[in-house]
Design a protein around this motif. Structure first.
Motif, PDB file in Angstrom:
ATOM      1  N   ILE A  55       7.044 -17.531  -6.470  1.00  0.00           N
ATOM      2  CA  ILE A  55       7.001 -17.102  -5.067  1.00  0.00           C
ATOM      3  C   ILE A  55       6.810 -15.588  -4.995  1.00  0.00           C
ATOM      4  CG2 ILE A  55       8.362 -16.893  -2.935  1.00  0.00           C
ATOM      5  CD1 ILE A  55       7.334 -19.703  -3.373  1.00  0.00           C
ATOM      6  N   ALA A  56       7.482 -14.839  -5.869  1.00  0.00           N
ATOM      7  CA  ALA A  56       7.352 -13.377  -5.890  1.00  0.00           C
ATOM      8  C   ALA A  56       5.921 -12.966  -6.228  1.00  0.00           C
ATOM      9  CB  ALA A  56       8.327 -12.774  -6.893  1.00  0.00           C
TER      10      ALA A  56
ATOM     11  N   THR B  84       3.580 -13.748  -3.375  1.00  0.00           N
ATOM     12  CA  THR B  84       3.779 -12.784  -2.291  1.00  0.00           C
ATOM     13  C   THR B  84       3.097 -11.467  -2.615  1.00  0.00           C
ATOM     14  OG1 THR B  84       5.891 -13.832  -1.762  1.00  0.00           O
ATOM     15  CG2 THR B  84       5.522 -11.618  -0.887  1.00  0.00           C
ATOM     16  N   GLU B  85       3.241 -11.016  -3.854  1.00  0.00           N
ATOM     17  CA  GLU B  85       2.578  -9.778  -4.273  1.00  0.00           C
ATOM     18  C   GLU B  85       1.068  -9.888  -4.108  1.00  0.00           C
ATOM     19  OE1 GLU B  85       3.570  -8.529  -8.237  1.00  0.00           O
ATOM     20  OE2 GLU B  85       5.688  -8.886  -7.885  1.00  0.00           O
TER      21      GLU B  85
ATOM     22  N   PHE C 243      -0.601 -11.911  -2.154  1.00  0.00           N
ATOM     23  CA  PHE C 243      -0.928 -11.997  -0.736  1.00  0.00           C
ATOM     24  C   PHE C 243      -0.913 -10.618  -0.088  1.00  0.00           C
ATOM     25  CE2 PHE C 243       0.624 -12.197   3.640  1.00  0.00           C
ATOM     26  CZ  PHE C 243      -0.447 -12.834   4.233  1.00  0.00           C
ATOM     27  N   VAL C 244       0.126  -9.844  -0.360  1.00  0.00           N
ATOM     28  CA  VAL C 244       0.234  -8.502   0.235  1.00  0.00           C
ATOM     29  C   VAL C 244      -0.914  -7.619  -0.254  1.00  0.00           C
ATOM     30  CG1 VAL C 244       1.651  -6.407   0.296  1.00  0.00           C
ATOM     31  CG2 VAL C 244       2.714  -8.637   0.630  1.00  0.00           C
TER      32      VAL C 244
ATOM     33  N   ILE D 154      14.398 -12.280  -3.047  1.00  0.00           N
ATOM     34  CA  ILE D 154      13.524 -13.425  -2.771  1.00  0.00           C
ATOM     35  C   ILE D 154      14.305 -14.726  -2.879  1.00  0.00           C
ATOM     36  CG2 ILE D 154      11.552 -14.730  -3.681  1.00  0.00           C
ATOM     37  CD1 ILE D 154      10.270 -11.992  -4.243  1.00  0.00           C
TER      38      ILE D 154
END
Length: 124
Positions: free
Chosen positions: A74-75, A78-79, A81-82, A53
């Motif tokens: 950010i990680a 992202t998790e 969101f996914v 990332i």
């Protein structure tokens, strides 16, 4: 095999004076106990590789340095969101009586849910 039975504590069994002393830090107050650590040697806070990332973040010409905190945030984002788009897409897969997500399920979720409007046209 032994059975464990938990007995609930009713509010009438608690001594209100003792509770107030513990809250105020009176003579009977217990020492503060640190919360259990959820990060052991086998536990990771992020499911995504932070180094990857960070490398992706640095591909942006406006980013010269990326702190560990920003990479972690950010990680996690992202998790989340996914996870969110996968759950929403799963609804469409289940409507089709399938257990496996397909691209059309993602397309349907993107079209139907306003939060994913920014993704319209990206999966062409």
């Amino acid at each position: 095999m032994a059975a464990v039975v938990a007995t609930p504590v009713s509010p009438t069994e608690l001594d209100p004076e003792r509770i107030e002393e513990e809250i105020r830090g009176g003579p009977e107050a217990e020492e503060e106990v640190a919360p259990p650590q959820t990060t052991g040697p086998g536990t990771r806070l992020s499911k995504l590789p932070l180094a990857r990332i960070k490398a992706l973040m640095k591909t942006d010409p406006d980013v010269s340095l990326a702190s560990q905190e920003s990479v972690f945030i950010i990680a996690k984002a992202t998790e989340l969101f996914v996870e969110m788009i996968a759950k929403d897409s799963l609804v469409y897969a289940q409507q089709g009586k399938r257990k496996t997500l397909q691209r059309k399920d993602l397309d349907n979720a993107i079209e139907a849910i306003d939060e994913f409007a920014f993704l319209e046209g990206t999966l062409d």
